[in-house]
Enzyme design. Sequence first.
Site, PDB file in Angstrom:
ATOM      1  N   PHE A 130       0.848  -1.187   0.000  1.00  0.00           N
ATOM      2  CA  PHE A 130       0.000   0.000   0.000  1.00  0.00           C
ATOM      3  C   PHE A 130       0.881   1.234   0.000  1.00  0.00           C
ATOM      4  O   PHE A 130       1.735   1.390   0.866  1.00  0.00           O
ATOM      5  CB  PHE A 130      -0.943   0.045   1.212  1.00  0.00           C
ATOM      6  CG  PHE A 130      -1.854   1.244   1.171  1.00  0.00           C
ATOM      7  CD1 PHE A 130      -3.001   1.242   0.377  1.00  0.00           C
ATOM      8  CD2 PHE A 130      -1.546   2.407   1.873  1.00  0.00           C
ATOM      9  CE1 PHE A 130      -3.826   2.365   0.302  1.00  0.00           C
ATOM     10  CE2 PHE A 130      -2.371   3.529   1.798  1.00  0.00           C
ATOM     11  CZ  PHE A 130      -3.511   3.511   1.011  1.00  0.00           C
ATOM     12  N   ASP A 217       9.400   2.369   1.635  1.00  0.00           N
ATOM     13  CA  ASP A 217       8.270   3.147   2.150  1.00  0.00           C
ATOM     14  C   ASP A 217       8.167   2.894   3.654  1.00  0.00           C
ATOM     15  O   ASP A 217       7.691   1.848   4.087  1.00  0.00           O
ATOM     16  CB  ASP A 217       6.996   2.708   1.422  1.00  0.00           C
ATOM     17  CG  ASP A 217       5.749   3.452   1.902  1.00  0.00           C
ATOM     18  OD1 ASP A 217       5.816   4.117   2.948  1.00  0.00           O
ATOM     19  OD2 ASP A 217       4.703   3.334   1.223  1.00  0.00           O
ATOM     20  N   LYS A 246       3.152   9.678   8.295  1.00  0.00           N
ATOM     21  CA  LYS A 246       2.315   9.311   9.455  1.00  0.00           C
ATOM     22  C   LYS A 246       2.784   9.822  10.816  1.00  0.00           C
ATOM     23  O   LYS A 246       2.315  10.842  11.284  1.00  0.00           O
ATOM     24  CB  LYS A 246       2.092   7.802   9.480  1.00  0.00           C
ATOM     25  CG  LYS A 246       1.155   7.355   8.351  1.00  0.00           C
ATOM     26  CD  LYS A 246       0.502   6.007   8.595  1.00  0.00           C
ATOM     27  CE  LYS A 246      -0.690   5.778   7.686  1.00  0.00           C
ATOM     28  NZ  LYS A 246      -0.427   5.019   6.477  1.00  0.00           N
TER      29      LYS A 246
HETATM   30  C1  LIG Z   1      -0.770   5.219   5.086  1.00  0.00           C
HETATM   31  C2  LIG Z   1       0.272   4.821   4.130  1.00  0.00           C
HETATM   32  C3  LIG Z   1       0.506   5.576   2.967  1.00  0.00           C
HETATM   33  C4  LIG Z   1      -0.367   6.732   2.560  1.00  0.00           C
HETATM   34  O1  LIG Z   1      -0.258   7.784   3.457  1.00  0.00           O
HETATM   35  P1  LIG Z   1      -1.337   8.990   3.375  1.00  0.00           P
HETATM   36  O2  LIG Z   1      -0.791   9.996   4.351  1.00  0.00           O
HETATM   37  O3  LIG Z   1      -2.638   8.415   3.792  1.00  0.00           O
HETATM   38  O4  LIG Z   1      -1.343   9.474   1.986  1.00  0.00           O
HETATM   39  C5  LIG Z   1       1.555   5.183   2.171  1.00  0.00           C
HETATM   40  N1  LIG Z   1       2.337   4.138   2.475  1.00  0.00           N
HETATM   41  C6  LIG Z   1       2.147   3.400   3.580  1.00  0.00           C
HETATM   42  C7  LIG Z   1       3.064   2.277   3.883  1.00  0.00           C
HETATM   43  C8  LIG Z   1       1.105   3.712   4.441  1.00  0.00           C
HETATM   44  O5  LIG Z   1       0.898   2.961   5.525  1.00  0.00           O
END
Ligand SMILES: *Cc1c(COP(=O)(O)O)cnc(C)c1O
Length: 393
Positions: A130, A217, A246
């Site tokens: 994701f 990521d 986050k």
């Molecule tokens: C939540 C998340 C995203 C997206 O972040 P947003 O601030 O909601 O755009 C991208 N990568 C990972 C691994 C995530 O957990």
Amino acid sequence: MSAPSPLMNTYGERTLALSHGEGVWLYGVDGRRYLDCLSGIAVSTLGHAHPVLTAALREQVGRLIHCSNLYDIPLQRQLAQMLVERSGMTKAFFCNSGLEANEAAIKLARLYGHNRGVDLPEIVVYENAFHGRSLATLSATGNSKVQKGFEPLVPGFVRTRLNDIEDLRRIANERPNVTAVFLETIQGEGGILPARAEYLQQVRALCDERGWLMMIDEVQCGTGRTGRWYAYQWADVLPDVVPFAKGLGSGVPVGGVLARGAAAETFQPGNHGTTFGGNPLAMRAAVTTVQVIEEEGLLARATEVGDLILGGLREGLAGLDGVREVRGQGLMIGIEMTKPCPGFVAAATQAGMLLNVTAGNVIRLLPPLIFERSHAQWMLERLIPLIREQAQA
Ligand SMILES: *Cc1c(COP(=O)(O)O)cnc(C)c1O
């Protein structure tokens, strides 16, 4: 019962409204108290209304919230220095969210490819990944539910499986235009699925051999959540590009990308930018979050309390047919059930705990890093019976 909502229906019906928080506790407008076991999805690192963060933000709001990147922002430099020292990277770019961080990383990888004479660069991405909900990041995401209805997808992604180095080697042999590999150290939305240390080391070696960027990521698993600043540090590898977001601002939106080597020099003026990104308020929130994490010893605490939770769950759920696996690192924990558990979140809320379920059958815990052993015990006493009940349903 109620008038039609003026909100677009992106989240369906939501029944609980929160009025305020203090530490690890959130209070509903109904006056009930809830233990925060989710941190607003890995965001509220310092819990709620942390006195040091609150004071810093109050002071910053009265001083300067925004000025744009037309001006030098000393707090950006300060935060960048703190993050490069802790990550092993050399430079930072700041934006406002996870998808923006990943969008920047994807652009960076393409530009890096173009600079090396690859006109149509490709990025290797993963099943169950994701990366966000913009067009490029949902195209990189490995979940057809996120993509459905938004085709045509952005091209230039090749998909592989986590922890399968042979498949990545096959791609290396078949696709000459690959310029980067893009993965989460622990897939969060995918169900708390960790990349094995050995796999990450093999990816690193392949990236070195091929001149690919290793892009990790760390939006969910970074910023101390697993007990190290960045989860890749457990595997003893150094990526080239690290998107984060986050938890860094403890609730104030902030994201960004760390990079080193050629990747850190790829963007030049005009290639990328943002109006809000790196604003003084967000930078102050992030600088303060990093300082408090260290002053309060929250990395070691994440490991200690995380181990307590993992151990407690494994003991309390041992031998249950309905529980497939308990896994995680630090305060990023998943309990995989054998069946989907759509009613579980409501049952936990009723019992006074906020958490969520991801990938349909993985109960996910992402408590604030200020969680103490006593909070973990409080949670385990209530959570284990609920999961046992769920497992027998
Ligand atoms: C939540 C998340 C995203 C997206 O972040 P947003 O601030 O909601 O755009 C991208 N990568 C990972 C691994 C995530 O957990």
